[in-house]
Every structure is written in structure tokens, then in C-alpha cells.
Design a protein around this motif. Structure first.
Motif, short mmCIF file in Angstrom:
data_model
loop_
_atom_site.label_atom_id
_atom_site.label_comp_id
_atom_site.label_asym_id
_atom_site.label_seq_id
_atom_site.Cartn_x
_atom_site.Cartn_y
_atom_site.Cartn_z
N GLN A 48 0.83 -1.20 0.00
CA GLN A 48 0.00 0.00 0.00
C GLN A 48 0.87 1.26 0.00
OE1 GLN A 48 -2.80 0.23 3.29
NE2 GLN A 48 -2.74 2.46 3.25
N LEU A 49 1.90 1.29 0.84
CA LEU A 49 2.77 2.46 0.91
C LEU A 49 3.57 2.64 -0.38
CD1 LEU A 49 4.11 2.30 4.59
CD2 LEU A 49 2.13 3.53 3.67
N ALA A 50 3.98 1.53 -0.99
CA ALA A 50 4.70 1.61 -2.26
C ALA A 50 3.82 2.22 -3.34
CB ALA A 50 5.17 0.22 -2.68
N GLN A 51 2.54 1.81 -3.36
CA GLN A 51 1.62 2.37 -4.35
C GLN A 51 1.41 3.87 -4.10
OE1 GLN A 51 0.34 0.34 -6.98
NE2 GLN A 51 1.96 -0.90 -6.10
N ARG A 52 1.28 4.23 -2.84
CA ARG A 52 1.05 5.63 -2.50
C ARG A 52 2.25 6.50 -2.85
NH1 ARG A 52 -1.07 6.23 3.38
NH2 ARG A 52 1.07 6.53 4.10
N ASN A 53 3.45 5.96 -2.67
CA ASN A 53 4.66 6.72 -2.93
C ASN A 53 5.22 6.50 -4.34
OD1 ASN A 53 4.75 7.93 -0.37
ND2 ASN A 53 5.71 6.13 0.53
N ASP A 54 4.44 5.77 -5.18
CA ASP A 54 4.82 5.53 -6.57
C ASP A 54 6.20 4.88 -6.66
OD1 ASP A 54 4.45 5.50 -9.30
OD2 ASP A 54 5.31 7.49 -9.60
N MET A 55 6.37 3.77 -5.93
CA MET A 55 7.64 3.06 -5.88
C MET A 55 7.45 1.63 -6.37
SD MET A 55 8.87 4.22 -2.06
CE MET A 55 10.44 3.35 -2.21
N SER A 56 8.50 1.09 -6.98
CA SER A 56 8.52 -0.34 -7.27
C SER A 56 9.28 -1.04 -6.15
CB SER A 56 9.19 -0.62 -8.62
OG SER A 56 10.52 -0.11 -8.62
N LEU A 57 9.00 -2.31 -5.96
CA LEU A 57 9.59 -3.07 -4.85
C LEU A 57 10.55 -4.12 -5.39
CD1 LEU A 57 6.40 -3.54 -2.63
CD2 LEU A 57 8.24 -1.86 -2.39
N HIS A 58 11.74 -4.19 -4.77
CA HIS A 58 12.78 -5.11 -5.23
C HIS A 58 13.35 -5.90 -4.06
CE1 HIS A 58 12.93 -2.60 -8.91
NE2 HIS A 58 12.90 -1.57 -8.07
N SER A 59 13.99 -7.02 -4.37
CA SER A 59 14.78 -7.78 -3.40
C SER A 59 16.14 -8.06 -4.00
CB SER A 59 14.09 -9.10 -3.05
OG SER A 59 14.97 -9.93 -2.31
N LEU A 60 17.19 -7.53 -3.37
CA LEU A 60 18.54 -7.83 -3.83
C LEU A 60 18.87 -9.29 -3.63
CD1 LEU A 60 20.45 -4.70 -2.45
CD2 LEU A 60 19.78 -5.15 -4.82
N ARG A 61 18.43 -9.83 -2.49
CA ARG A 61 18.73 -11.24 -2.16
C ARG A 61 18.13 -12.17 -3.20
NH1 ARG A 61 15.67 -14.98 0.78
NH2 ARG A 61 14.19 -13.33 1.27
N LEU A 62 16.89 -11.90 -3.60
CA LEU A 62 16.20 -12.77 -4.56
C LEU A 62 16.42 -12.32 -5.99
CD1 LEU A 62 12.82 -13.13 -2.63
CD2 LEU A 62 14.73 -14.75 -2.68
N ASN A 63 17.07 -11.15 -6.18
CA ASN A 63 17.26 -10.58 -7.51
C ASN A 63 15.93 -10.53 -8.26
OD1 ASN A 63 18.66 -9.47 -9.68
ND2 ASN A 63 19.09 -11.48 -10.59
N LYS A 64 14.97 -9.89 -7.62
CA LYS A 64 13.61 -9.94 -8.15
C LYS A 64 12.88 -8.63 -7.88
CE LYS A 64 9.41 -12.77 -7.87
NZ LYS A 64 8.81 -14.00 -7.31
N THR A 65 12.06 -8.23 -8.83
CA THR A 65 11.13 -7.13 -8.65
C THR A 65 9.74 -7.72 -8.43
OG1 THR A 65 12.38 -5.61 -10.05
CG2 THR A 65 10.06 -5.11 -9.71
N PHE A 66 9.03 -7.21 -7.43
CA PHE A 66 7.71 -7.73 -7.10
C PHE A 66 6.64 -6.97 -7.88
CE2 PHE A 66 10.35 -8.18 -3.21
CZ PHE A 66 10.45 -9.56 -3.22
N HIS A 67 5.89 -7.72 -8.67
CA HIS A 67 4.86 -7.11 -9.50
C HIS A 67 3.47 -7.25 -8.91
CE1 HIS A 67 7.79 -6.41 -12.66
NE2 HIS A 67 8.19 -7.66 -12.54
N THR A 68 3.32 -8.15 -7.94
CA THR A 68 2.02 -8.36 -7.31
C THR A 68 2.21 -8.51 -5.80
OG1 THR A 68 2.08 -10.78 -7.40
CG2 THR A 68 1.23 -9.62 -9.35
N LEU A 69 1.13 -8.29 -5.08
CA LEU A 69 1.16 -8.48 -3.63
C LEU A 69 1.47 -9.93 -3.28
CD1 LEU A 69 0.71 -7.59 -0.71
CD2 LEU A 69 -1.76 -7.83 -1.08
#
Length: 377
Positions: A48-69
Motif C-alpha cells: 500500500q505504501l509503495a503504491q502511495r509513494n509511486d515506488m517499485s519493490l525489489h529484493s537484492l537477495r532474490l534478484n527480483k522485482t515484485f509485480h504483485t502483492l
């Protein structure tokens, strides 16, 4: 390296404690003295906060960008991998610090804190001392005023709207320098009315508590309460616990966060008991590191020795959503704690908490009233 307790066993424990609605644990007035606000950032709130702040979410450990909740929720499963202690960033720390990127504004910090306070109230918590990592935010460019204003408004709302008593503990990051800790201590002094104590967390490897002796001595002189993390299965853990109990702040801290491995050294247990130092224990946080008999055997050993014990949740969002009631249920199921002993845990928590004496008196009265009504049926 496989965890000492199989993941399937942990899942079975979780299913068992949630299949039985323990009304006694649910309803008894509870104190939470070891919870990291940043560790209560659920996948749903982070998204929710990422959507509000217009941010994409990533994990360096998993080398992955999260596209869904749903993808983000999967990344929160940190009970399965064993968290190796030492140099570098563990899976837990990567997820914990990585999640903070969505905390940008006063509103974000308010929403983080009030979401936890609301959940705590629903679980029967009447008083909490919530920790926060000031440096983890300023190093991202967040002003301390932004952080503290958001936490301040959430504290006021919790106390006025929810009837939940709240104090904050400001923790320094152990893997940063003592000089940086002192700098942030001074930055936080204008907010002293919100902060009841200081702590020390993050990666403990080769970072003894006395490295931060100067800031602790100053904090004690200025009237703050003192606590410090002593993680399980950590290099030099016994010496770290001894430093916290006997020397930190000059004569020793008021509390020890974790410190479970003290149970292996009778002299340490006796020192902690004699000095009246409280210990905050979070069983679900230890199951990736210790054998089953150690986790629950050590909690029981400390309790039976007369040490003041509080059972709390640590960073529940990152331990498969195991909150304070889940930690108490696990202690009851695996540690053999009776309802009468659960009462003693809460009374001991009142003794070791940093609320006012008037507030402590009211909490004792509330617990006694609950016990009278419950009659241990």
C-alpha cells in the motif's frame, strides 16, 4: 545449511496453536516490550505504501522485482532458510531493511505505527514499548523530524483513541560506528519526551556492547532506560550478555533483549536474577537457530530460576506473521507454561517495564481483575 528444526515441524506448530482458540491468552492483559516497528511492516501495508509513494519493490537477495502483492508475500517466508550469523547481510536483515524503503513521509511512519498499535489492542495488549531504528531512516535521507512527528501522532492516537499506553525505545545500529550513534542520540534529544529508553540492535558480529559505552553512559546520565540485544547463537554471546548485565552504562543495563543463551551459564543467570534485570524473549525468533530442546528448555530454565521474563514478538511480519499471542501460545504448548505461569509472565512484565508507577498499578489491577474473573477454568 538446514535449520535445526525442520520447516515442516514449524508449520505444524503454527497450525496447532492457531487451530485452538486459547481464550486465556487472547484475553489476559498483555505487555509487549520487544517489538520493532519496522518489523511489523506487513506485505499488505508495504504494498500500500509503495503504491502511495509511486515506488517499485525489489529484493537484492532474490534478484527480483515484485509485480504483485502475492509475490511480495512469498518473499516474507523467512522461517525456512537458516539465517547465518557473521559477516554480510542475512536473509532477515535484507528483507527487514529492504522493506523500509517505502517509509518516506510523516504519514507513512504514522500508518506503520498505528497499524501495529491497532493490532496490538485487538490482541489484548495494554502497554507496549515499541523500538525503532533511527539510523536506518536517516541514512536513506529521511529527516529525523519526519520520523518522530509521524511516530508522535501515532502514539497520541493510540493513547486517546485506542486506550493503549505507548512508549518508544530508540535503537542504534550496531554495525554502524559509535560516533554515528552519538550523533543520532543528540539529534533525538528534542524528542526525549517520546523516548523512554535506548537500545542496540542489527548485526552483532564482532560488535561488543561496550563499543557503544560512551553513548550508553550519557543516556543513563540523561535519564534514559537502557537495553541491548544479545542474539542467540552469536559469536562471543556470553561475554556480550555479561557486558550488558554488568558494565553497560557504568553498572549494567536495565534489560537484556533476547540473551537466551545466558541459560547455559549458571553464573550469568544468577547475576541477571540478583540484579533484577528483565529479559525480553521472542521464541518464534529463535527456532531457525536453536534446537527445539534449547529454545524451550532455556526459556523454562530462566523462568524457573526467577529471572524476570517478558514474552514478545520481535519482528512478527518477517516471521510468518507470528505476533505476541503466537509467541505466548508457543511457550504454552512447547514450553509447558500453565495459565498461572502466563499470569506471572505478565506480572513480571509490569515489574520490568518502563511505564510510570501509576500506570504499573493500573496494569497490575487489570491483570488481577482478569484472573479473578477467569478463575482458571
Amino acid at each position: 545449511m538446514d535449520p535445526p528444526i525442520p520447516y515442516a515441524t514449524l508449520q505444524a506448530w503454527k497450525a496447532s496453536i492457531r487451530s485452538t482458540n486459547d481464550h486465556f491468552i487472547n484475553r489476559i492483559p498483555k505487555l509487549e516490550l520487544h517489538v520493532h516497528l519496522e518489523g511489523t511492516l506487513t506485505p499488505e501495508l508495504r504494498w500500500q505504501l509503495a503504491q502511495r509513494n509511486d515506488m517499485s519493490l525489489h529484493s537484492l537477495r532474490l534478484n527480483k522485482t515484485f509485480h504483485t502483492l502475492e509475490e511480495l508475500k512469498e518473499a516474507y517466508n523467512l522461517l525456512q532458510p537458516r539465517s547465518i550469523k557473521g559477516v554480510g547481510l542475512s536473509a532477515f536483515f535484507e528483507a527487514y531493511y529492504g522493506g523500509m524503503e517505502v517509509l518516506q513521509t510523516e504519514r507513512d511512519f504514522h500508518d506503520l505505527a498505528i497499524a501495529y498499535f491497532g493490532r496490538a489492542k485487538e490482541m489484548g495488549v495494554v502497554y507496549c514499548e515499541a523500538m525503532f531504528d533511527v539510523q536506518a531512516h536517516t541514512r536513506r535521507g529521511v529527516e529525523i523530524g519526519t520520523l518522530m512527528t509521524g511516530l508522535g501522532s501515532a502514539k497520541k492516537e493510540a493513547e486517546v483513541e485506542l486506550g493503549l499506553k505507548v512508549n518508544y525505545i530508540m535503537c542504534f545500529l550496531r554495525d554502524l560506528s559509535p560516533e554515528d550513534a552519538m550523533k543520532h542520540y543528540e539529534l533525538a534529544l528534542p524528542y526525549q519526551d517520546m523516548i523512554v529508553g535506548i537500545g542496540l540492535d542489527s548485526n552483532e558480529y564482532n560488535r561488543p556492547p561496550l563499543l557503544f559505552g560512551e553513548v550508553y553512559r550519557r543516556a543513563k546520565k540523561d535519564g534514559f532506560k537502557l537495553t541491548c540485544h544479545c542474539d542467540v547463537m552469536q559469536k562471543d554471546t556470553y561475554e556480550h550478555i555479561r557486558q550488558v548485565a554488568c558494565e553497560l552504562g557504568g553498572t549494567g543495563a536495565d534489560r537484556i533483549d533476547h540473551g537466551l543463551d545466558a541459560a547455559e551459564i549458571p553464573e550469568l543467570v544468577e547475576k541477571i536474577k540478583t540484579k533484577g534485570i528483565g529479559m525480553t524473549l521472542c521464541p518464534w525468533a529463535y527456532v531457525r537457530h536453536h534446537k527445539e530442546e534449547n529454545v524451550f528448555g532455556y526459556v523454562r530454565r530462566l523462568f524457573d530460576a526467577g529471572v524476570l521474563i517478558n514474552v514478545s514478538s520481535d519482528s512478527p511480519a518477517y516471521v510468518e506473521s507470528n505476533w505476541i499471542v503466537d509467541n505466548l501460545r508457543l511457550s504454552k504448548m512447547m514450553g509447558g507454561f500453565t495459565d498461572e505461569e502466563i499470569v506471572k509472565l505478565q506480572m513480571d512484565s509490569v515489574d520490568m517495564c518502563w511505564a510510570s508507577e501509576d500506570a504499573k498499578g493500573q496494569m497490575r489491577a487489570d491483570i488481577e481483575h482478569f484472573v479473578k474473573e477467569a478463575v482458571f477454568r
